[in-house]
Scaffold this active site. Structure first.
Site, mmCIF file in Angstrom:
data_model
loop_
_atom_site.group_PDB
_atom_site.id
_atom_site.type_symbol
_atom_site.label_atom_id
_atom_site.label_comp_id
_atom_site.label_asym_id
_atom_site.label_seq_id
_atom_site.Cartn_x
_atom_site.Cartn_y
_atom_site.Cartn_z
ATOM 1 C CB SER A 71 31.915 29.805 64.767
ATOM 2 O OG SER A 71 33.232 30.354 64.716
ATOM 3 C CG ASP A 77 27.346 29.682 62.895
ATOM 4 O OD1 ASP A 77 26.290 29.089 62.612
ATOM 5 O OD2 ASP A 77 28.245 29.920 62.048
ATOM 6 C CG HIS A 114 23.547 26.822 58.576
ATOM 7 N ND1 HIS A 114 24.553 27.015 59.480
ATOM 8 C CD2 HIS A 114 22.388 26.875 59.275
ATOM 9 C CE1 HIS A 114 24.028 27.150 60.684
ATOM 10 N NE2 HIS A 114 22.712 27.070 60.592
HETATM 11 P P1 13P Z 1 28.827 30.398 54.015
HETATM 12 O O1 13P Z 1 30.076 29.595 54.093
HETATM 13 O O2 13P Z 1 28.067 30.112 52.760
HETATM 14 O O3 13P Z 1 29.024 31.846 54.211
HETATM 15 O O4 13P Z 1 27.884 29.893 55.225
HETATM 16 C C1 13P Z 1 28.094 30.360 56.541
HETATM 17 C C2 13P Z 1 27.309 29.599 57.546
HETATM 18 O O5 13P Z 1 26.437 28.801 57.253
HETATM 19 C C3 13P Z 1 27.615 29.854 58.955
HETATM 20 O O6 13P Z 1 26.896 29.022 59.819
HETATM 21 O O1 G3H Z 2 29.536 27.616 59.285
HETATM 22 C C1 G3H Z 2 30.649 27.993 59.623
HETATM 23 C C2 G3H Z 2 31.010 29.422 59.663
HETATM 24 O O2 G3H Z 2 31.437 29.862 58.418
HETATM 25 C C3 G3H Z 2 32.004 29.665 60.752
HETATM 26 O O3 G3H Z 2 33.250 29.207 60.389
HETATM 27 O O4 G3H Z 2 33.984 27.793 62.324
HETATM 28 O O5 G3H Z 2 35.641 28.800 60.711
HETATM 29 O O6 G3H Z 2 34.423 30.245 62.345
HETATM 30 P P1 G3H Z 2 34.407 29.000 61.510
HETATM 31 ZN ZN ZN Z 3 26.583 27.036 59.033
#
Ligand code: 13P
Ligand code: G3H
Ligand code: ZN
Length: 337
Positions: free
Chosen positions: A50, A83, A219
């Site tokens: 991310s 992500d 997701h």
């Molecule tokens: P969770 O919070 O359910 O693990 O989802 C992660 C996600 O969608 C990352 O893009």
């Molecule tokens: O969808 C989000 C993921 O869980 C990533 O989370 O932006 O805190 O790294 P983050």
């Molecule tokens: Zn996500």
């Protein structure tokens, strides 16, 4: 050297009765845990990063850790994915960093803006041999925060936020994306449902009909296993009423519907946190990071192995590599530059 885009994986997953796990990486122990589990289960995997992870770990370090994983397991099909990318500039940086796949998430913008942003990302990424995931609809959790909505209000009106099948048809056609992230009742984080935990399978079915051949992405697909919540709470944590997507429903989505990619982050955080809390609770004098990060890494391995079975992706590496070779072993232009 099977670092690859997600295409060879999704081609097989689409009607092969399995899904590919996309696990978020933030540091060395998490990355090693995921890779060790995938190597042990012979499963393809997507390592996703991310914007927050890039900032936390510094991309140079993350890239070096991932390169080490690829070198250590040369027969493991691995994709490196951005992500929730939010700008074409970030997409460009990731392409330059050797990512093989990117997500551009314009789902919080008005529809026409989402189309425009996504199309720009697709044009940029495809020119570099990188595949693109985009999103339509609105998930709960972090996304409801983006538009300033309260969780209860989201759940009450959830039908309104699910991905629209007809709009999906138009979106896929106009943007040329490779995969579509859909809102089908999941949400990010550890508090996904207040009432019945249920995915909108009818909606997935409709989207599959309007977007035949498009790989669908789920997701917010952590299951938040109760035993891990109990451990966290037993050892001093405070996570009352945490709830995730039941594992049998995710299994159904990948084995009977066209869901090809399943995003999991929260369950890795939970496994790691539960173990570290346990170590500290049992030995308050412990202060060697290896003595708590090592067990935390083992907990990630166990959690990911459990997921790979749920996704039916264990044992699929050889098929994916054979298909990748059949496609001409494509690699993004910038990898290794
Ligand atoms: P969770 O919070 O359910 O693990 O989802 C992660 C996600 O969608 C990352 O893009
Ligand atoms: O969808 C989000 C993921 O869980 C990533 O989370 O932006 O805190 O790294 P983050
Ligand atoms: Zn996500």
């Amino acid at each position: 050297m099977p670092l690859m885009t997600t295409k060879p994986m999704f081609d097989l997953a689409y009607d092969g009765g399995f899904g590919v796990g996309a696990f978020n990486v933030n540091n060395m122990e998490i990355t090693q845990g995921i890779i060790e589990a995938c190597a042990a289960e012979k499963s393809p995997c997507i390592l996703q990063i991310s914007k927050g992870a890039r900032k936390y770990a510094n991309m140079r370090y993350l890239k070096a850790i991932i390169d080490a994983s690829v070198a250590q397991y040369p027969d493991l099909p691995i994709a490196i994915h951005l992500d929730h990318g939010d700008t074409v500039e970030l997409v460009n940086q990731c392409i330059g960093d050797g990512f093989t796949s990117v997500m551009i998430d314009g789902s919080h913008h008005p529809y026409e803006e989402n189309v425009k942003l996504t199309k720009q990302a697709v044009d940029t990424a495809h020119a570099a041999g990188v595949v693109v995931e985009a999103e339509l609809g609105m998930l709960g959790g972090i996304e409801e925060d983006v538009v300033g909505m309260d969780a209860h209000e989201y759940e009450k009106n959830v039908q309104k936020f699910l991905t629209d099948p007809e709009q999906s048809r138009d979106f896929v056609k106009r943007t040329g994306i490779d995969s579509l992230a859909v809102a089908i009742g999941t949400s990010h984080g550890a508090y996904k449902f207040k009432h019945e935990a249920k995915l909108a399978f009818d909606r997935i079915e409709q989207i599959m009909k309007t977007c035949p051949g498009t790989a669908l992405v789920m997701h917010g697909s952590s299951s938040v296993p109760q035993e891990f919540i109990d451990l966290v709470n037993q050892y001093g944590g405070k996570m009352p009423n945490a709830r995730g997507v039941p594992e049998d429903q995710i299994h159904m989505a990948v084995s009977k519907y066209g869901v090809c990619k399943v995003n999991i982050d929260t369950d890795l955080r939970l496994a790691m946190t539960a173990k570290i809390r346990e170590v500290f609770a049992k030995d308050p004098a412990e202060f060697d990071p290896r003595k708590y990060l090592g067990p935390a890494r083992d907990a990630i391995i166990a959690m990911v192995r459990r997921k790979l079975h749920m996704l039916n992706s264990a044992g699929k590496t050889e098929k994916v590599i054979a298909h990748w070779k059949k496609l001409g072993s494509p690699l993004p232009k910038f990898y290794g530059k």
